[in-house]
Design a protein around this motif. Structure first.
Motif, PDB file in Angstrom:
ATOM      1  N   SER A  10     100.078  66.055  43.708  1.00  0.00           N
ATOM      2  CA  SER A  10      98.848  65.701  44.417  1.00  0.00           C
ATOM      3  C   SER A  10      97.859  66.850  44.329  1.00  0.00           C
ATOM      4  CB  SER A  10      99.134  65.353  45.890  1.00  0.00           C
ATOM      5  OG  SER A  10      99.452  66.511  46.648  1.00  0.00           O
ATOM      6  N   HIS A  11      96.613  66.568  44.697  1.00  0.00           N
ATOM      7  CA  HIS A  11      95.553  67.584  44.606  1.00  0.00           C
ATOM      8  C   HIS A  11      94.445  67.275  45.605  1.00  0.00           C
ATOM      9  CE1 HIS A  11      91.945  69.351  42.184  1.00  0.00           C
ATOM     10  NE2 HIS A  11      92.362  70.203  43.121  1.00  0.00           N
ATOM     11  N   PRO A  12      94.306  68.081  46.661  1.00  0.00           N
ATOM     12  CA  PRO A  12      93.204  67.868  47.603  1.00  0.00           C
ATOM     13  C   PRO A  12      91.901  68.401  47.043  1.00  0.00           C
ATOM     14  CG  PRO A  12      94.502  69.770  48.269  1.00  0.00           C
ATOM     15  CD  PRO A  12      95.188  69.196  47.060  1.00  0.00           C
ATOM     16  N   MET A  13      90.850  67.584  47.075  1.00  0.00           N
ATOM     17  CA  MET A  13      89.529  68.009  46.610  1.00  0.00           C
ATOM     18  C   MET A  13      88.789  68.627  47.792  1.00  0.00           C
ATOM     19  SD  MET A  13      89.791  67.175  43.478  1.00  0.00           S
ATOM     20  CE  MET A  13      88.120  67.360  42.864  1.00  0.00           C
ATOM     21  N   ALA A  14      89.256  69.799  48.183  1.00  0.00           N
ATOM     22  CA  ALA A  14      88.699  70.477  49.347  1.00  0.00           C
ATOM     23  C   ALA A  14      88.895  71.975  49.170  1.00  0.00           C
ATOM     24  CB  ALA A  14      89.392  70.012  50.642  1.00  0.00           C
ATOM     25  N   GLY A  15      88.120  72.757  49.891  1.00  0.00           N
ATOM     26  CA  GLY A  15      88.239  74.199  49.792  1.00  0.00           C
ATOM     27  C   GLY A  15      87.260  74.884  50.719  1.00  0.00           C
ATOM     28  N   SER A  16      87.098  76.176  50.526  1.00  0.00           N
ATOM     29  CA  SER A  16      86.238  76.968  51.382  1.00  0.00           C
ATOM     30  C   SER A  16      85.838  78.220  50.626  1.00  0.00           C
ATOM     31  CB  SER A  16      86.959  77.343  52.678  1.00  0.00           C
ATOM     32  OG  SER A  16      86.250  78.329  53.395  1.00  0.00           O
ATOM     33  N   GLU A  17      84.718  78.823  51.016  1.00  0.00           N
ATOM     34  CA  GLU A  17      84.320  80.096  50.435  1.00  0.00           C
ATOM     35  C   GLU A  17      85.174  81.235  50.991  1.00  0.00           C
ATOM     36  OE1 GLU A  17      80.169  80.654  50.987  1.00  0.00           O
ATOM     37  OE2 GLU A  17      79.594  79.070  49.598  1.00  0.00           O
ATOM     38  N   LEU A  18      85.894  80.979  52.076  1.00  0.00           N
ATOM     39  CA  LEU A  18      86.811  81.969  52.620  1.00  0.00           C
ATOM     40  C   LEU A  18      88.092  81.958  51.806  1.00  0.00           C
ATOM     41  CD1 LEU A  18      86.295  81.279  56.428  1.00  0.00           C
ATOM     42  CD2 LEU A  18      85.244  83.079  55.049  1.00  0.00           C
ATOM     43  N   ASP A  19      88.949  82.936  52.047  1.00  0.00           N
ATOM     44  CA  ASP A  19      90.147  83.054  51.236  1.00  0.00           C
ATOM     45  C   ASP A  19      91.347  83.332  52.125  1.00  0.00           C
ATOM     46  OD1 ASP A  19      91.669  83.151  48.934  1.00  0.00           O
ATOM     47  OD2 ASP A  19      91.331  85.290  48.615  1.00  0.00           O
ATOM     48  N   GLY A  20      92.505  82.857  51.702  1.00  0.00           N
ATOM     49  CA  GLY A  20      93.744  83.174  52.386  1.00  0.00           C
ATOM     50  C   GLY A  20      93.845  82.580  53.778  1.00  0.00           C
ATOM     51  N   LEU A  21      94.726  83.184  54.568  1.00  0.00           N
ATOM     52  CA  LEU A  21      94.977  82.679  55.912  1.00  0.00           C
ATOM     53  C   LEU A  21      93.735  82.752  56.792  1.00  0.00           C
ATOM     54  CD1 LEU A  21      98.519  84.154  56.661  1.00  0.00           C
ATOM     55  CD2 LEU A  21      97.914  81.751  56.337  1.00  0.00           C
ATOM     56  N   ASP A  22      92.834  83.682  56.511  1.00  0.00           N
ATOM     57  CA  ASP A  22      91.619  83.798  57.322  1.00  0.00           C
ATOM     58  C   ASP A  22      90.740  82.549  57.211  1.00  0.00           C
ATOM     59  OD1 ASP A  22      92.284  86.325  58.236  1.00  0.00           O
ATOM     60  OD2 ASP A  22      91.331  87.319  56.533  1.00  0.00           O
ATOM     61  N   GLY A  23      90.887  81.812  56.122  1.00  0.00           N
ATOM     62  CA  GLY A  23      90.091  80.605  55.952  1.00  0.00           C
ATOM     63  C   GLY A  23      90.822  79.329  56.314  1.00  0.00           C
ATOM     64  N   ALA A  24      92.078  79.436  56.766  1.00  0.00           N
ATOM     65  CA  ALA A  24      92.864  78.245  57.082  1.00  0.00           C
ATOM     66  C   ALA A  24      92.176  77.404  58.153  1.00  0.00           C
ATOM     67  CB  ALA A  24      94.264  78.649  57.549  1.00  0.00           C
ATOM     68  N   ASP A  25      92.032  76.116  57.858  1.00  0.00           N
ATOM     69  CA  ASP A  25      91.273  75.215  58.730  1.00  0.00           C
ATOM     70  C   ASP A  25      92.064  73.918  58.916  1.00  0.00           C
ATOM     71  OD1 ASP A  25      89.492  73.545  60.000  1.00  0.00           O
ATOM     72  OD2 ASP A  25      87.938  73.662  58.457  1.00  0.00           O
ATOM     73  N   PRO A  26      92.452  73.584  60.133  1.00  0.00           N
ATOM     74  CA  PRO A  26      93.258  72.368  60.354  1.00  0.00           C
ATOM     75  C   PRO A  26      92.510  71.083  60.025  1.00  0.00           C
ATOM     76  CG  PRO A  26      92.544  73.301  62.449  1.00  0.00           C
ATOM     77  CD  PRO A  26      92.213  74.312  61.390  1.00  0.00           C
ATOM     78  N   GLU A  27      91.181  71.141  59.954  1.00  0.00           N
ATOM     79  CA  GLU A  27      90.395  69.951  59.652  1.00  0.00           C
ATOM     80  C   GLU A  27      89.820  69.979  58.237  1.00  0.00           C
ATOM     81  OE1 GLU A  27      90.428  67.448  61.662  1.00  0.00           O
ATOM     82  OE2 GLU A  27      91.597  68.601  63.112  1.00  0.00           O
ATOM     83  N   MET A  28      90.318  70.861  57.382  1.00  0.00           N
ATOM     84  CA  MET A  28      89.774  70.988  56.036  1.00  0.00           C
ATOM     85  C   MET A  28      89.832  69.681  55.257  1.00  0.00           C
ATOM     86  SD  MET A  28      90.846  73.574  52.944  1.00  0.00           S
ATOM     87  CE  MET A  28      90.027  74.963  53.714  1.00  0.00           C
ATOM     88  N   PHE A  29      90.863  68.878  55.485  1.00  0.00           N
ATOM     89  CA  PHE A  29      91.067  67.681  54.672  1.00  0.00           C
ATOM     90  C   PHE A  29      90.555  66.412  55.348  1.00  0.00           C
ATOM     91  CE2 PHE A  29      94.546  70.766  54.207  1.00  0.00           C
ATOM     92  CZ  PHE A  29      94.195  71.256  52.953  1.00  0.00           C
ATOM     93  N   ASN A  30      89.947  66.565  56.501  1.00  0.00           N
ATOM     94  CA  ASN A  30      89.427  65.403  57.219  1.00  0.00           C
ATOM     95  C   ASN A  30      88.254  64.791  56.450  1.00  0.00           C
ATOM     96  OD1 ASN A  30      89.188  63.549  59.314  1.00  0.00           O
ATOM     97  ND2 ASN A  30      87.750  64.826  60.447  1.00  0.00           N
ATOM     98  N   GLY A  31      88.451  63.603  55.897  1.00  0.00           N
ATOM     99  CA  GLY A  31      87.412  62.935  55.122  1.00  0.00           C
ATOM    100  C   GLY A  31      87.369  63.331  53.660  1.00  0.00           C
ATOM    101  N   ALA A  32      88.209  64.289  53.250  1.00  0.00           N
ATOM    102  CA  ALA A  32      88.220  64.725  51.855  1.00  0.00           C
ATOM    103  C   ALA A  32      89.054  63.782  50.991  1.00  0.00           C
ATOM    104  CB  ALA A  32      88.792  66.143  51.757  1.00  0.00           C
ATOM    105  N   VAL A  33      88.734  63.729  49.711  1.00  0.00           N
ATOM    106  CA  VAL A  33      89.541  62.955  48.766  1.00  0.00           C
ATOM    107  C   VAL A  33      90.768  63.781  48.390  1.00  0.00           C
ATOM    108  CG1 VAL A  33      89.642  61.978  46.440  1.00  0.00           C
ATOM    109  CG2 VAL A  33      87.599  61.646  47.849  1.00  0.00           C
ATOM    110  N   TRP A  34      91.937  63.158  48.461  1.00  0.00           N
ATOM    111  CA  TRP A  34      93.189  63.818  48.069  1.00  0.00           C
ATOM    112  C   TRP A  34      93.834  62.926  47.014  1.00  0.00           C
ATOM    113  CZ3 TRP A  34      95.911  67.323  51.981  1.00  0.00           C
ATOM    114  CH2 TRP A  34      96.962  68.029  51.370  1.00  0.00           C
ATOM    115  N   VAL A  35      93.914  63.417  45.790  1.00  0.00           N
ATOM    116  CA  VAL A  35      94.431  62.633  44.673  1.00  0.00           C
ATOM    117  C   VAL A  35      95.949  62.754  44.616  1.00  0.00           C
ATOM    118  CG1 VAL A  35      94.334  62.236  42.187  1.00  0.00           C
ATOM    119  CG2 VAL A  35      92.307  63.085  43.393  1.00  0.00           C
ATOM    120  N   VAL A  36      96.622  61.624  44.466  1.00  0.00           N
ATOM    121  CA  VAL A  36      98.052  61.625  44.163  1.00  0.00           C
ATOM    122  C   VAL A  36      98.222  61.134  42.737  1.00  0.00           C
ATOM    123  CG1 VAL A  36      98.837  61.335  46.533  1.00  0.00           C
ATOM    124  CG2 VAL A  36      98.346  59.309  45.159  1.00  0.00           C
TER     125      VAL A  36
END
Length: 353
Positions: A106-132
């Motif tokens: 699978s591959h989530p089409m989501a991300g952030s300009e932040l990096d690593g654990l400092d950018g971890a976001d529990p809502e990052m995938f809300n509404g994002a396309v996730w390809v299986v």
């Protein structure tokens, strides 16, 4: 009810976001990472419950660099009993190497300009396309379990074959990054001759090259793994640019207008999180590119009860100004426009269809 358990191998931005997203949704999450101190820090930040792998976990996510994915998927299949998926941006190779009924890529089409654990976001995938990326031998139960977890994270799940995924992602993700890097290099080379150039590099140039700020090291593996699809997409881009060059060189204004108009219409119609675009209008608001300007638009919308379906800021080449592009319900357009004008903005409204 027994608490569900997940493993996450690789506690970077995506892995950390998956972990904290599941944890906030009631899962117990174990995390594994080869970098010293990462697991301990993830526990301290509340991203995971414990370090190491839980053998009886319901699902294991593999979120490591693409060249390491196959080995870690194999490890997860050996050391755990549940279903396994990876989140790498290249799918063909891992699908060939990990032909197991408990695995689906699978591959989530989501991300952030932040990096690593400092950018971890529990809502990052809300509404994002996730390809299986199931294959003919994929187990239906495995696919259903993984898809269910992805939807629990808020994602819109889309199924593609591994090869098709790699072709599409080469066009919409990999080549754009390489193009941005090339434009940035061109600007730097020219800046050696014209010192003010980079100071003037605002507007569209800044928007087009924003993704070049991502981590360079991960792209070495991506380009190696998806070389064939990336080269094919680069060839098409080069052909398109050559055609555009001929149009400009010939001063063919009709052809140029048609090309630019077609591109604008295609950009406007890019699919997003909007279900019924015919019920929406686009509001373009010229605003200063400064902290708080976009917030004024959101605050006004909230005060007037206007729902914003989508929002982005397009920077202009002249000075430090930009245009806020907002999608709202057509029924709210008059009241929103009036509120904006009353606060000194100058909006323009266009129907999407």
């Amino acid at each position: 009810m027994t608490q569900r358990t997940a493993n996450v191998i690789g506690l970077g931005l995506i892995g950390g976001s998956i972990a904290i997203g599941l944890r906030q949704r009631g899962w117990r999450v174990h995390g594994d990472d080869t970098r010293p101190g990462t697991e301990t820090r993830a526990v301290e930040l509340g991203v995971i419950d414990a370090g190491g792998l839980a053998p009886d976990a319901d699902i294991t996510f593999v979120a490591v660099p693409v060249l390491a994915v196959a080995d870690q998927v194999g490890r997860a299949l050996r050391e755990t009993k549940g279903v396994v998926t990876d989140v790498g941006s290249v799918k063909s190779m891992v699908s060939e190497q990990c032909d197991d009924p408990r695995f689906v890529g699978s591959h989530p089409m989501a991300g952030s300009e932040l990096d690593g654990l400092d950018g971890a976001d529990p809502e990052m995938f809300n509404g994002a396309v996730w390809v299986v990326t199931p294959v003919p031998t994929t187990d239906d139960v495995t696919l259903a379990k993984i898809t269910g977890v992805l939807r629990e994270l808020g994602a819109e799940v889309v199924a593609l074959s591994p090869d098709r995924h790699d072709q599409v992602v080469a066009v919409v993700s990999h080549v754009p990054h390489l193009t941005a890097a090339t434009l940035m290099r061109l600007a730097v080379d020219r800046a050696e001759e014209h010192a003010p150039l980079l100071r003037l590099a605002a507007g569209g140039f800044r928007d087009m090259t924003r993704i070049a700020s991502g981590r360079p090291d991960i792209w070495l593996d991506i380009c190696a793994e998806n070389r064939t699809a990336i080269i094919a997409a680069l060839d098409e881009l080069i052909t398109g640019l050559a055609s555009m060059r001929e149009t400009v060189a010939a001063d063919d204004r009709d052809a140029l207008l048609a090309a630019l108009t077609g591109a604008r219409e295609a950009r406007t119609n890019l699919p997003g999180r909007v279900v019924h675009p015919e019920e929406l209008v686009e509001v373009r608001i010229r605003i200063p590119d400064r902290a708080g300007a976009a917030a004024e638009v959101f605050t006004l919308a909230a005060d007037l009860g206007v729902n914003i379906a989508n929002f982005e800021v397009v920077h202009l080449a002249e000075g430090n100004r930009g245009v806020a592009v907002v999608l709202i319900d057509a029924a709210s357009s008059d009241v929103f426009k009036g509120g904006l004008i009353a606060r000194g903005f100058k909006p323009s409204i266009t129907a999407l269809t």
